[in-house]
Scaffold this motif. Structure first.
Motif, PDB file in Angstrom:
ATOM      1  N   ASP A   1       0.875  -1.176   0.000  1.00 32.01           N
ATOM      2  CA  ASP A   1       0.000   0.000   0.000  1.00 32.01           C
ATOM      3  C   ASP A   1       0.907   1.219   0.000  1.00 32.01           C
ATOM      4  OD1 ASP A   1      -1.520   2.239   0.721  1.00 32.01           O
ATOM      5  OD2 ASP A   1      -2.862   1.102   2.007  1.00 32.01           O
ATOM      6  N   HIS A   2       0.884   2.001  -1.088  1.00 34.68           N
ATOM      7  CA  HIS A   2       1.869   3.075  -1.221  1.00 34.68           C
ATOM      8  C   HIS A   2       1.713   4.166  -0.170  1.00 34.68           C
ATOM      9  CE1 HIS A   2      -1.520   5.004  -3.284  1.00 34.68           C
ATOM     10  NE2 HIS A   2      -0.885   6.151  -3.134  1.00 34.68           N
ATOM     11  N   LEU A   3       0.554   4.249   0.506  1.00 36.33           N
ATOM     12  CA  LEU A   3       0.383   5.229   1.561  1.00 36.33           C
ATOM     13  C   LEU A   3       0.858   4.716   2.917  1.00 36.33           C
ATOM     14  CD1 LEU A   3      -3.085   6.864   0.752  1.00 36.33           C
ATOM     15  CD2 LEU A   3      -0.794   7.775   0.311  1.00 36.33           C
ATOM     16  N   ARG A   4       0.949   3.408   3.072  1.00 35.71           N
ATOM     17  CA  ARG A   4       1.347   2.844   4.365  1.00 35.71           C
ATOM     18  C   ARG A   4       2.730   2.208   4.353  1.00 35.71           C
ATOM     19  NH1 ARG A   4      -1.374  -1.341   6.288  1.00 35.71           N
ATOM     20  NH2 ARG A   4      -2.444  -1.901   4.366  1.00 35.71           N
ATOM     21  N   HIS A   5       3.218   1.837   3.181  1.00 37.92           N
ATOM     22  CA  HIS A   5       4.499   1.138   3.074  1.00 37.92           C
ATOM     23  C   HIS A   5       5.408   1.914   2.130  1.00 37.92           C
ATOM     24  CE1 HIS A   5       1.432  -2.350   3.515  1.00 37.92           C
ATOM     25  NE2 HIS A   5       1.819  -1.920   4.711  1.00 37.92           N
ATOM     26  N   TYR A   6       6.604   2.265   2.596  1.00 43.09           N
ATOM     27  CA  TYR A   6       7.458   3.152   1.804  1.00 43.09           C
ATOM     28  C   TYR A   6       8.865   3.177   2.397  1.00 43.09           C
ATOM     29  CZ  TYR A   6       5.776   5.933   5.731  1.00 43.09           C
ATOM     30  OH  TYR A   6       5.433   6.352   6.996  1.00 43.09           O
ATOM     31  N   VAL A   7       9.797   3.744   1.635  1.00 40.59           N
ATOM     32  CA  VAL A   7      11.134   4.012   2.144  1.00 40.59           C
ATOM     33  C   VAL A   7      11.053   5.237   3.042  1.00 40.59           C
ATOM     34  CG1 VAL A   7      13.489   4.694   1.544  1.00 40.59           C
ATOM     35  CG2 VAL A   7      12.273   3.019   0.125  1.00 40.59           C
ATOM     36  N   ALA A   8      11.406   5.082   4.311  1.00 36.18           N
ATOM     37  CA  ALA A   8      11.325   6.188   5.260  1.00 36.18           C
ATOM     38  C   ALA A   8      12.636   6.944   5.386  1.00 36.18           C
ATOM     39  CB  ALA A   8      10.913   5.673   6.635  1.00 36.18           C
ATOM     40  N   ALA A   9      13.754   6.332   5.011  1.00 31.47           N
ATOM     41  CA  ALA A   9      15.043   7.019   5.070  1.00 31.47           C
ATOM     42  C   ALA A   9      16.000   6.387   4.066  1.00 31.47           C
ATOM     43  CB  ALA A   9      15.643   6.963   6.470  1.00 31.47           C
ATOM     44  N   ARG A  10      16.732   7.241   3.393  1.00 28.25           N
ATOM     45  CA  ARG A  10      17.746   6.780   2.441  1.00 28.25           C
ATOM     46  C   ARG A  10      18.967   7.676   2.574  1.00 28.25           C
ATOM     47  NH1 ARG A  10      16.398   6.465  -3.876  1.00 28.25           N
ATOM     48  NH2 ARG A  10      15.097   4.728  -3.160  1.00 28.25           N
ATOM     49  N   GLN A  11      20.139   7.054   2.504  1.00 32.99           N
ATOM     50  CA  GLN A  11      21.397   7.783   2.677  1.00 32.99           C
ATOM     51  C   GLN A  11      22.290   7.601   1.466  1.00 32.99           C
ATOM     52  OE1 GLN A  11      23.495   7.587   6.601  1.00 32.99           O
ATOM     53  NE2 GLN A  11      25.122   6.670   5.365  1.00 32.99           N
ATOM     54  N   SER A  12      22.963   8.696   1.074  1.00 39.67           N
ATOM     55  CA  SER A  12      23.975   8.623   0.025  1.00 39.67           C
ATOM     56  C   SER A  12      25.286   9.127   0.602  1.00 39.67           C
ATOM     57  CB  SER A  12      23.552   9.490  -1.172  1.00 39.67           C
ATOM     58  OG  SER A  12      23.577  10.868  -0.818  1.00 39.67           O
ATOM     59  N   ALA A  13      26.267   9.324  -0.256  1.00 39.48           N
ATOM     60  CA  ALA A  13      27.557   9.799   0.231  1.00 39.48           C
ATOM     61  C   ALA A  13      27.464  11.220   0.781  1.00 39.48           C
ATOM     62  CB  ALA A  13      28.583   9.752  -0.902  1.00 39.48           C
ATOM     63  N   ASN A  14      26.501  12.000   0.285  1.00 39.47           N
ATOM     64  CA  ASN A  14      26.415  13.409   0.668  1.00 39.47           C
ATOM     65  C   ASN A  14      25.177  13.780   1.473  1.00 39.47           C
ATOM     66  OD1 ASN A  14      28.819  14.157  -0.813  1.00 39.47           O
ATOM     67  ND2 ASN A  14      27.598  13.970  -2.689  1.00 39.47           N
ATOM     68  N   TRP A  15      24.114  12.993   1.343  1.00 38.16           N
ATOM     69  CA  TRP A  15      22.836  13.396   1.913  1.00 38.16           C
ATOM     70  C   TRP A  15      22.142  12.262   2.649  1.00 38.16           C
ATOM     71  CZ3 TRP A  15      22.603  18.426   1.552  1.00 38.16           C
ATOM     72  CH2 TRP A  15      23.140  19.078   0.430  1.00 38.16           C
ATOM     73  N   LEU A  16      21.354  12.644   3.641  1.00 38.15           N
ATOM     74  CA  LEU A  16      20.416  11.743   4.302  1.00 38.15           C
ATOM     75  C   LEU A  16      19.030  12.345   4.126  1.00 38.15           C
ATOM     76  CD1 LEU A  16      19.620   9.404   6.279  1.00 38.15           C
ATOM     77  CD2 LEU A  16      20.019  11.036   8.133  1.00 38.15           C
ATOM     78  N   VAL A  17      18.086  11.529   3.668  1.00 33.08           N
ATOM     79  CA  VAL A  17      16.709  11.975   3.468  1.00 33.08           C
ATOM     80  C   VAL A  17      15.794  11.055   4.264  1.00 33.08           C
ATOM     81  CG1 VAL A  17      14.901  12.502   1.791  1.00 33.08           C
ATOM     82  CG2 VAL A  17      17.307  12.639   1.105  1.00 33.08           C
ATOM     83  N   PHE A  18      14.856  11.628   5.020  1.00 27.45           N
ATOM     84  CA  PHE A  18      13.876  10.801   5.719  1.00 27.45           C
ATOM     85  C   PHE A  18      12.534  11.512   5.766  1.00 27.45           C
ATOM     86  CE2 PHE A  18      16.106  13.231   8.955  1.00 27.45           C
ATOM     87  CZ  PHE A  18      15.172  13.528   9.956  1.00 27.45           C
ATOM     88  N   GLY A  19      11.474  10.729   5.875  1.00 25.13           N
ATOM     89  CA  GLY A  19      10.140  11.309   5.869  1.00 25.13           C
ATOM     90  C   GLY A  19       9.054  10.258   5.877  1.00 25.13           C
ATOM     91  N   ASN A  20       7.815  10.699   5.619  1.00 24.95           N
ATOM     92  CA  ASN A  20       6.655   9.856   5.879  1.00 24.95           C
ATOM     93  C   ASN A  20       5.973   9.302   4.640  1.00 24.95           C
ATOM     94  OD1 ASN A  20       5.566  12.349   5.020  1.00 24.95           O
ATOM     95  ND2 ASN A  20       3.664  11.981   6.142  1.00 24.95           N
TER      96      ASN A  20
END
Length: 236
Positions: free
Chosen positions: A65-84
């Motif tokens: 379910d794309h509203l309930r199941h998702y990548v909540a955080a991803r990291q690269s060499a330069n950035w960290l991204v997280f969210g809902n």
């Protein structure tokens, strides 16, 4: 600024939340948490994948379910991204293509889940934790359908300072979109301290999972979740 504990204790249903803060020695910490009311919402957990992503996954073998199941955080060499939501992957891909954080956070929309229209909350931080960009895609308080997009750039946090965004705000009777952001204080000195503080402040009957991690070390995230429950269906 109010203590993190007090801000969350004053909110009967925070929904999902993103937090960027510092410890007493200035170390940056990031946190993501989920609370939920329905059985389907509670049948989720946070886990790290072999690819090094933090994902919100079902506790059963149910369909994605794309509203309930998702990548909540991803990291690269330069950035960290997280969210809902799925916008985390979108923003991470934009950053990988060389876009600046402000541009990477632009053009996002709130979730298509009337009547509340859940905000999409996203945080971008450099892997040294020196600064963070918060993005919130929100529905208008009126009748407009066009998305209100808030971007907040935060740097030079004082020790034990932080910024918190939650999707919802509730007095126990009604649920509304959360405040744009809250500046908070935390007493945490370590990832474990922050996870303990966060977990104890969330409503016990609604909390699902929480993770605390440092920029540049997503793989070392401390994760806590409610006891795994069986398969169920229903609304978020």
């Amino acid at each position: 600024m109010d203590l993190l504990d007090d801000v969350l204790a004053d909110n009967e249903y925070p929904g999902r939340g993103v937090l960027w803060c510092t410890t007493g020695d200035g170390t940056a910490l990031c946190a993501y948490f989920l609370t939920g009311r329905s059985p389907a919402s509670q049948a989720r957990t946070l886990r790290l994948t072999d690819a090094g992503e933090l994902v919100v996954a079902p506790t059963d073998a149910g369909e994605h379910d794309h509203l309930r199941h998702y990548v909540a955080a991803r990291q690269s060499a330069n950035w960290l991204v997280f969210g809902n939501g799925e916008q985390v992957s979108t923003v991470a891909d934009r950053l990988a293509r060389g876009q600046a954080p402000l541009l990477a956070l632009d053009g996002l929309d709130y979730e298509p889940d009337p009547p509340i229209f859940t905000p999409r909350l996203t945080v971008v931080t450099d892997t040294e934790g020196r600064q963070a960009w918060f993005g919130a895609a929100r529905h208008s308080a009126g009748d407009r359908t066009a998305t209100n997009r808030l971007t907040l750039h935060v740097s030079d946090l004082a020790p034990h300072g932080g910024v918190l965004m939650t999707t919802y705000r509730s007095n126990g009777q009604e649920v509304a979109t959360g405040a744009p952001f809250a500046e908070i204080r935390t007493t945490a000195e370590t990832r474990t301290d922050l996870l303990d503080q966060l977990w104890s402040a969330l409503p016990p009957h609604l909390r699902i999972a929480a993770a605390v991690f440092t920029p540049g070390d997503l793989a070392g995230a401390d994760i806590r979740h409610r006891p795994i429950i069986g398969r169920c269906a229903g609304s978020r």
